[in-house]
Design a protein around this motif. Structure first.
Motif, short mmCIF file in Angstrom:
data_model
loop_
_atom_site.label_atom_id
_atom_site.label_comp_id
_atom_site.label_asym_id
_atom_site.label_seq_id
_atom_site.Cartn_x
_atom_site.Cartn_y
_atom_site.Cartn_z
N THR A 151 -24.52 -69.61 42.11
CA THR A 151 -24.62 -70.69 43.02
C THR A 151 -26.01 -71.41 43.15
O THR A 151 -27.09 -70.44 43.15
CB THR A 151 -24.22 -70.37 44.44
OG1 THR A 151 -23.10 -69.84 44.53
CG2 THR A 151 -24.30 -71.57 45.45
N LEU A 152 -26.19 -72.39 42.90
CA LEU A 152 -27.57 -73.32 42.96
C LEU A 152 -27.70 -73.66 44.33
O LEU A 152 -26.64 -74.42 44.71
CB LEU A 152 -27.48 -74.66 41.74
CG LEU A 152 -27.56 -74.05 40.38
CD1 LEU A 152 -27.53 -75.19 39.42
CD2 LEU A 152 -28.80 -73.22 40.12
N GLN A 153 -28.65 -73.62 45.01
CA GLN A 153 -29.04 -74.51 46.40
C GLN A 153 -29.68 -75.59 45.98
O GLN A 153 -30.85 -75.58 45.16
CB GLN A 153 -29.99 -73.51 47.26
CG GLN A 153 -29.01 -72.52 47.88
CD GLN A 153 -28.30 -72.93 48.96
OE1 GLN A 153 -26.95 -72.99 48.75
NE2 GLN A 153 -28.64 -74.01 49.77
N ILE A 154 -29.47 -76.86 46.14
CA ILE A 154 -29.96 -78.13 45.96
C ILE A 154 -30.29 -78.71 47.06
O ILE A 154 -29.66 -78.85 48.25
CB ILE A 154 -29.25 -79.10 45.09
CG1 ILE A 154 -28.65 -78.31 43.90
CG2 ILE A 154 -29.80 -80.23 44.92
CD1 ILE A 154 -27.79 -78.94 43.16
N SER A 155 -31.93 -78.87 47.19
CA SER A 155 -32.55 -79.26 48.66
C SER A 155 -33.61 -80.28 48.36
O SER A 155 -34.18 -79.94 47.34
CB SER A 155 -32.71 -78.17 49.51
OG SER A 155 -34.06 -77.40 48.89
N SER A 156 -33.92 -81.13 49.34
CA SER A 156 -34.86 -82.06 49.18
C SER A 156 -35.21 -82.39 50.92
O SER A 156 -34.23 -82.59 51.57
CB SER A 156 -34.80 -83.34 48.42
OG SER A 156 -35.78 -84.25 48.33
#
Length: 105
Positions: free
Chosen positions: A73-78
């Motif tokens: 799983t990729l965690q994508i955050s900004s």
């Protein structure tokens, strides 16, 4: 004796080459703003449970090469956007993500 050293050196070199080729997946994609469809630079993309990751370039594009076993799983955050999780199910997968605006700071 010289032939023996050459055989050993080639064997070791072969082991290194095989190790680099095994189980490497390259995930790429683009991260955009869900409201404006503009690319988002500097978004963090991490493989969940590891410290392996990358970030998006000025045009919102990213590329991540990993030896991690699929699926992961990729965690994508900004900053300023809600985080999103995306499951990677195959090597060489292209992932396009639209992030929703989050809470204002």
């Amino acid at each position: 004796m010289k032939n023996n050293k050459l055989t050993i050196a080639l064997s070791v070199l072969g082991l290194f080459c095989v190790n680099l080729l095994l189980a490497q997946s390259t995930i790429s994609g683009k991260v955009t703003d869900a409201e404006t469809n503009e690319p988002i630079p500097g978004v963090n993309i991490l493989i969940q449970g590891t410290s392996e990751g990358t970030n998006t370039d000025f045009d919102g594009n990213f590329m991540l090469s990993s030896n991690q076993a699929i699926p992961f799983t990729l965690q994508i955050s900004s900053v300023g956007f809600s985080s999103q999780s995306v499951e990677v199910t195959s090597a060489d997968q292209v992932i396009n993500v639209s992030l929703q605006a989050g809470q204002n700071l």
